[in-house]
Design a protein around this motif. Sequence first.
Motif, short mmCIF file in Angstrom:
data_model
loop_
_atom_site.label_atom_id
_atom_site.label_comp_id
_atom_site.label_asym_id
_atom_site.label_seq_id
_atom_site.Cartn_x
_atom_site.Cartn_y
_atom_site.Cartn_z
N VAL A 184 9.99 60.24 22.45
CA VAL A 184 10.58 59.66 23.68
C VAL A 184 10.21 58.28 23.59
CG1 VAL A 184 10.35 59.96 26.07
CG2 VAL A 184 9.57 61.70 24.85
N ASN A 185 11.36 57.74 23.91
CA ASN A 185 11.34 56.16 24.10
C ASN A 185 11.98 55.60 25.09
OD1 ASN A 185 12.08 53.24 22.51
ND2 ASN A 185 10.66 54.26 21.01
N THR A 186 11.65 54.18 25.32
CA THR A 186 12.28 53.40 26.22
C THR A 186 13.68 52.84 25.87
OG1 THR A 186 11.17 51.44 25.37
CG2 THR A 186 10.26 52.80 27.34
N GLN A 187 13.98 53.08 24.66
CA GLN A 187 15.20 52.51 24.20
C GLN A 187 16.26 53.52 23.40
OE1 GLN A 187 16.51 49.35 24.76
NE2 GLN A 187 14.79 48.85 25.99
N ILE A 247 7.15 53.52 22.42
CA ILE A 247 6.96 54.77 22.26
C ILE A 247 6.10 55.58 23.25
CG2 ILE A 247 5.87 56.55 20.21
CD1 ILE A 247 6.32 54.43 18.13
N ILE A 248 6.78 56.30 23.90
CA ILE A 248 6.10 57.30 24.95
C ILE A 248 5.56 58.57 24.42
CG2 ILE A 248 6.32 58.26 27.16
CD1 ILE A 248 6.96 55.26 27.03
N THR A 292 18.60 65.15 13.53
CA THR A 292 18.31 64.98 14.95
C THR A 292 19.25 65.41 15.69
OG1 THR A 292 17.27 63.03 13.73
CG2 THR A 292 17.53 63.06 16.19
N SER A 293 18.68 66.03 17.05
CA SER A 293 19.48 66.19 18.06
C SER A 293 20.39 65.22 18.63
CB SER A 293 18.48 67.04 19.21
OG SER A 293 18.00 65.95 19.87
N SER A 294 20.77 65.67 19.56
CA SER A 294 21.64 64.42 20.59
C SER A 294 20.53 63.88 21.25
CB SER A 294 22.77 65.19 21.28
OG SER A 294 22.31 66.06 22.09
N THR A 295 20.94 62.58 21.69
CA THR A 295 19.94 61.78 22.52
C THR A 295 20.16 61.94 24.07
OG1 THR A 295 19.39 60.20 20.88
CG2 THR A 295 18.86 59.75 23.04
N PHE A 296 19.31 62.59 24.81
CA PHE A 296 19.29 62.60 26.38
C PHE A 296 18.58 61.57 27.01
CE2 PHE A 296 21.80 66.03 25.76
CZ PHE A 296 21.36 67.32 26.48
N TYR A 351 13.98 56.75 30.21
CA TYR A 351 13.72 57.23 29.07
C TYR A 351 14.66 57.97 28.33
CZ TYR A 351 9.19 55.99 31.23
OH TYR A 351 8.21 55.21 32.03
N TYR A 352 14.51 57.88 26.77
CA TYR A 352 15.33 58.57 26.10
C TYR A 352 14.51 59.53 24.98
CZ TYR A 352 18.36 54.59 27.18
OH TYR A 352 19.12 53.92 27.98
#
Length: 277
Positions: free
Chosen positions: A74-77, A84-85, A123-127, A107-108
């Motif tokens: 989970v990240n802010t970009q 890095i969250i 890697t999965s798609s990014t939400f 949040y991504y």
Amino acid sequence: YTITGLMNNSNYYWRVRALNSFGFSSEASSTFSFTTKLLAAVLITPENNSVGISLSPKLSWLAIPSADNYRLEVNTQPDFTGTIIFDADTLTDTTQTLTGLLNNSNYYWRVIALNDSGFSSDTSSTFLFTTKLSTVILSSPSNNSIGVSLSPTLSWFAVSGADKYRLEVNTQPDFAGTIIYDSDTISSTFSQIQALENNTLHYWRITGLNNSGNTSDTSSTFSFTTLRTALVEAIFTITDGAGGTATLKAGLDSLASDGLDLFFGEFELTPVPPAGV
């Protein structure tokens, strides 16, 4: 040579023979094997581009066959080079609750499936999700106020990221009673309500909104009671024999109580003794 149509997380064996145009061939090469990658994780909730998400959301994804654990980032970009969250690759469940998020922030997140044999998925798609706006704090009238004007101005504090506000005024604390006022297009932090009833209890609350569809939680609910006014009021000046004067006020109040007939009301007299008496 490129092979297509293979299955995820499957073992395949391969070998090669050399051939020439005369029909001769070599012995088969040694046999190699390979295992295809795990199936990519499929994200579920929050859905992509969701808004108004809790500050402690539960992220979830579908289980992947043969996966023993998952990596959640989970990240802010969107390229995951920001703050890095959350980043852990030892998750054995398909859900994870986050904490410490900020209001009205993007949040991504993405997931990779892993197994104990060292294999992984793409890697999965990014939400993307956006957390809710801060909750509005009401200002005035203060909670449980009495004697409030029949045309009061209700006010509250501004919320960062809010473009407008929804104000609800009702006769019941669950807002299932008579709707006095309900508008979600107020761009300021105050609104005047007109023509309220005498001596009546009202409840009000605010929700912050923005033009991107994000919202806040509903504020706490405040109540106020409008002032009690006489329907008829007369003022008399009384003069005594010695030349002194006094003022006598009389009011007819249809909201009278104490067992008197509410239709006819009661007389409320506030006499002042004449001078010299």
